[in-house]
Design a protein around this motif. Structure first.
Motif, PDB file in Angstrom:
ATOM      1  N   ASP A 139       0.830  -1.205   0.000  1.00 14.55           N
ATOM      2  CA  ASP A 139       0.000   0.000   0.000  1.00 14.55           C
ATOM      3  C   ASP A 139       0.862   1.251   0.000  1.00 14.55           C
ATOM      4  OD1 ASP A 139      -2.480   1.161  -0.168  1.00 14.55           O
ATOM      5  OD2 ASP A 139      -2.887   1.112   1.979  1.00 14.55           O
ATOM      6  N   ILE A 140       1.976   1.214   0.713  1.00 12.76           N
ATOM      7  CA  ILE A 140       2.883   2.363   0.728  1.00 12.76           C
ATOM      8  C   ILE A 140       3.566   2.527  -0.620  1.00 12.76           C
ATOM      9  CG2 ILE A 140       5.040   3.235   1.714  1.00 12.76           C
ATOM     10  CD1 ILE A 140       4.188   1.958   4.374  1.00 12.76           C
ATOM     11  N   ASP A 141       4.007   1.414  -1.205  1.00 16.15           N
ATOM     12  CA  ASP A 141       4.776   1.476  -2.446  1.00 16.15           C
ATOM     13  C   ASP A 141       3.918   1.767  -3.678  1.00 16.15           C
ATOM     14  OD1 ASP A 141       7.071   0.993  -1.096  1.00 16.15           O
ATOM     15  OD2 ASP A 141       7.340  -1.075  -1.751  1.00 16.15           O
ATOM     16  N   ALA A 142       2.717   1.198  -3.722  1.00 12.09           N
ATOM     17  CA  ALA A 142       1.917   1.303  -4.955  1.00 12.09           C
ATOM     18  C   ALA A 142       0.468   1.673  -4.714  1.00 12.09           C
ATOM     19  CB  ALA A 142       1.983  -0.028  -5.723  1.00 12.09           C
ATOM     20  N   MET A 143       0.129   2.087  -3.490  1.00  6.90           N
ATOM     21  CA  MET A 143      -1.253   2.443  -3.157  1.00  6.90           C
ATOM     22  C   MET A 143      -2.205   1.288  -3.463  1.00  6.90           C
ATOM     23  SD  MET A 143      -0.788   5.542  -2.107  1.00  6.90           S
ATOM     24  CE  MET A 143      -2.452   6.170  -2.029  1.00  6.90           C
ATOM     25  N   ARG A 144      -1.760   0.061  -3.199  1.00  7.15           N
ATOM     26  CA  ARG A 144      -2.574  -1.121  -3.503  1.00  7.15           C
ATOM     27  C   ARG A 144      -2.522  -2.118  -2.350  1.00  7.15           C
ATOM     28  NH1 ARG A 144      -0.262  -3.984  -8.491  1.00  7.15           N
ATOM     29  NH2 ARG A 144      -1.840  -5.505  -7.868  1.00  7.15           N
ATOM     30  N   ILE A 145      -3.706  -2.617  -1.976  1.00  8.91           N
ATOM     31  CA  ILE A 145      -3.795  -3.804  -1.132  1.00  8.91           C
ATOM     32  C   ILE A 145      -3.969  -4.960  -2.106  1.00  8.91           C
ATOM     33  CG2 ILE A 145      -5.087  -5.002   0.661  1.00  8.91           C
ATOM     34  CD1 ILE A 145      -3.674  -2.569   1.719  1.00  8.91           C
ATOM     35  N   VAL A 146      -2.902  -5.676  -2.381  1.00  7.20           N
ATOM     36  CA  VAL A 146      -2.890  -6.653  -3.471  1.00  7.20           C
ATOM     37  C   VAL A 146      -3.802  -7.833  -3.144  1.00  7.20           C
ATOM     38  CG1 VAL A 146      -1.438  -8.132  -4.896  1.00  7.20           C
ATOM     39  CG2 VAL A 146      -0.539  -5.965  -4.029  1.00  7.20           C
TER      40      VAL A 146
ATOM     41  N   PHE B 129     -10.009   6.244   0.456  1.00  2.19           N
ATOM     42  CA  PHE B 129     -10.303   4.979   1.147  1.00  2.19           C
ATOM     43  C   PHE B 129     -10.805   4.007   0.096  1.00  2.19           C
ATOM     44  CE2 PHE B 129     -12.805   2.029   3.737  1.00  2.19           C
ATOM     45  CZ  PHE B 129     -11.919   1.785   4.780  1.00  2.19           C
ATOM     46  N   GLY B 130      -9.899   3.159  -0.397  1.00  2.00           N
ATOM     47  CA  GLY B 130     -10.241   2.266  -1.488  1.00  2.00           C
ATOM     48  C   GLY B 130     -10.899   0.981  -1.022  1.00  2.00           C
TER      49      GLY B 130
ATOM     50  N   ARG C 216      -7.465  16.087  -0.518  1.00  2.00           N
ATOM     51  CA  ARG C 216      -7.946  15.287  -1.636  1.00  2.00           C
ATOM     52  C   ARG C 216      -6.870  14.379  -2.216  1.00  2.00           C
ATOM     53  NH1 ARG C 216     -11.645  19.672  -5.000  1.00  2.00           N
ATOM     54  NH2 ARG C 216     -13.567  19.383  -3.784  1.00  2.00           N
ATOM     55  N   ARG C 217      -5.626  14.613  -1.827  1.00  2.00           N
ATOM     56  CA  ARG C 217      -4.559  13.766  -2.320  1.00  2.00           C
ATOM     57  C   ARG C 217      -4.739  12.345  -1.787  1.00  2.00           C
ATOM     58  NH1 ARG C 217       0.783  17.564  -1.448  1.00  2.00           N
ATOM     59  NH2 ARG C 217       0.204  19.174  -2.938  1.00  2.00           N
ATOM     60  N   GLU C 218      -4.335  11.410  -2.618  1.00  2.00           N
ATOM     61  CA  GLU C 218      -4.482  10.008  -2.248  1.00  2.00           C
ATOM     62  C   GLU C 218      -3.425   9.632  -1.211  1.00  2.00           C
ATOM     63  OE1 GLU C 218      -6.662   6.423  -2.867  1.00  2.00           O
ATOM     64  OE2 GLU C 218      -6.946   8.446  -3.610  1.00  2.00           O
ATOM     65  N   LEU C 219      -3.846   9.124  -0.083  1.00  2.00           N
ATOM     66  CA  LEU C 219      -2.946   8.650   0.958  1.00  2.00           C
ATOM     67  C   LEU C 219      -3.274   7.185   1.253  1.00  2.00           C
ATOM     68  CD1 LEU C 219      -3.066  11.632   3.494  1.00  2.00           C
ATOM     69  CD2 LEU C 219      -1.190  11.054   1.957  1.00  2.00           C
ATOM     70  N   PRO C 220      -2.257   6.363   1.457  1.00  2.00           N
ATOM     71  CA  PRO C 220      -2.526   4.965   1.787  1.00  2.00           C
ATOM     72  C   PRO C 220      -3.112   4.862   3.193  1.00  2.00           C
ATOM     73  CG  PRO C 220      -0.172   5.414   1.939  1.00  2.00           C
ATOM     74  CD  PRO C 220      -0.804   6.649   1.378  1.00  2.00           C
ATOM     75  N   TYR C 221      -4.306   4.281   3.295  1.00  2.00           N
ATOM     76  CA  TYR C 221      -4.962   4.164   4.601  1.00  2.00           C
ATOM     77  C   TYR C 221      -4.734   2.787   5.220  1.00  2.00           C
ATOM     78  CZ  TYR C 221      -8.379   5.479   8.139  1.00  2.00           C
ATOM     79  OH  TYR C 221      -8.977   5.816   9.315  1.00  2.00           O
ATOM     80  N   GLY C 222      -4.323   1.807   4.398  1.00  2.00           N
ATOM     81  CA  GLY C 222      -4.089   0.466   4.907  1.00  2.00           C
ATOM     82  C   GLY C 222      -3.080   0.405   6.038  1.00  2.00           C
ATOM     83  N   PRO C 223      -1.916   1.090   5.922  1.00  2.00           N
ATOM     84  CA  PRO C 223      -0.949   1.051   7.023  1.00  2.00           C
ATOM     85  C   PRO C 223      -1.511   1.560   8.341  1.00  2.00           C
ATOM     86  CG  PRO C 223       0.119   1.817   5.025  1.00  2.00           C
ATOM     87  CD  PRO C 223      -1.352   1.729   4.715  1.00  2.00           C
TER      88      PRO C 223
END
Length: 261
Positions: free
Chosen positions: A102-109, A163-164, A232-239
């Motif tokens: 999530d930090i590296d690619a804004m993805r929870i794979v 929040f994806g 509005r900027r995309e921030l990783p919320y998973g961490p």
């Protein structure tokens, strides 16, 4: 001795999590402990500080190793010796890997999250039966469902901004492993997540304000931005969700709130 073993596992889990994250983001075969460079994907091993292909130096790995060692020790302190600890060890490894992606690619794979979560549910169920903690397992499953419903409502409320749906799917295992300990642990996980996420957002606003003033002082334009623009900027919320769950498990272990016997 047991805390030393827990710390050793946390250290190894941090290395394996880095590999799983880098490999999953590149759709490669999952080979933990291979020493995959997160910048270029080269298998450089863990015996060298620099990647021979891109020159990347090991840096954040040390910080994440310390965090994983502390988390593993906290998990052991809360759960004690039991079969469920095996599932919690897997939970630590998987959530750390997902936090990195999530930090590296804004993805929870999904490749890691969905398959890993299913395996962890089976491991925790087996551990609960072996430990005679069936009531805890049912509470964990209900907690997973409750957290999933709650994050779905949040996703709909914010319309996916910041929040994806990967965060929504992540909430299932977080709800399971916190509620397995107690409802209070789940509640504190949600509270800690909101607190950590809030601090991160404030930090982004402060840094953006400082950078904007530097840009204006250097004559690079006004750099005018509103707080709304920054948020509005995309921030990783998973961490933040992962750290909140880890913190709640730690708090349960030190007696911050009662754990059902």
């Amino acid at each position: 001795m047991t805390y030393i073993l827990a710390g050793a596992f946390g250290f190894l889990a941090s290395l394996a999590a880095h590999d799983l994250a880098a490999q999953a983001l590149r759709d490669r075969a999952l080979r933990p402990m291979a020493g995959t460079c997160p910048q270029c994907g080269t298998t450089r091993g863990w015996a060298t500080r620099y990647c021979p292909a891109c020159g990347r130096r090991i840096g954040r790995e040390a910080f994440l190793a310390i965090a994983a060692v502390l988390a593993a020790s906290a998990f052991f302190n809360t759960l004690g010796i039991g079969w469920a600890l095996i599932a919690y060890s897997g939970f630590l490894l998987l959530t750390l890997a997902l936090g990195i992606t999530d930090i590296d690619a804004m993805r929870i794979v999904d490749r890691l999250n969905l398959r890993g979560s299913l395996l962890l549910v089976l491991l925790l169920a087996a551990g609960a039966f072996a430990d005679g903690m069936i009531d805890s397992l049912w509470r964990g499953l209900l907690g997973a469902a409750a957290y999933f419903v709650g994050t779905n409502l949040l996703f709909l409320a914010v319309r996916g901004r910041g929040f994806g749906y990967g965060d929504v799917k992540l909430s299932v295992q977080l709800g399971l492993f916190t509620a397995y300990i107690s409802w209070g642990t789940l509640g504190w996980a949600v509270f800690a997540t909101a607190l950590i996420g809030g601090f991160v957002s404030i930090g982004v606003i402060v840094l953006d304000t400082v950078n904007r003033r530097r840009l204006r002082a250097a004559g690079g334009g006004s750099g005018e931005q509103t707080v709304r623009d920054v948020m509005r900027r995309e921030l990783p919320y998973g961490p933040a969700m992962i750290a909140g769950a880890w913190m709640a498990i730690f708090l349960a272990g030190i007696g911050a709130f009662p754990i059902p016997s």
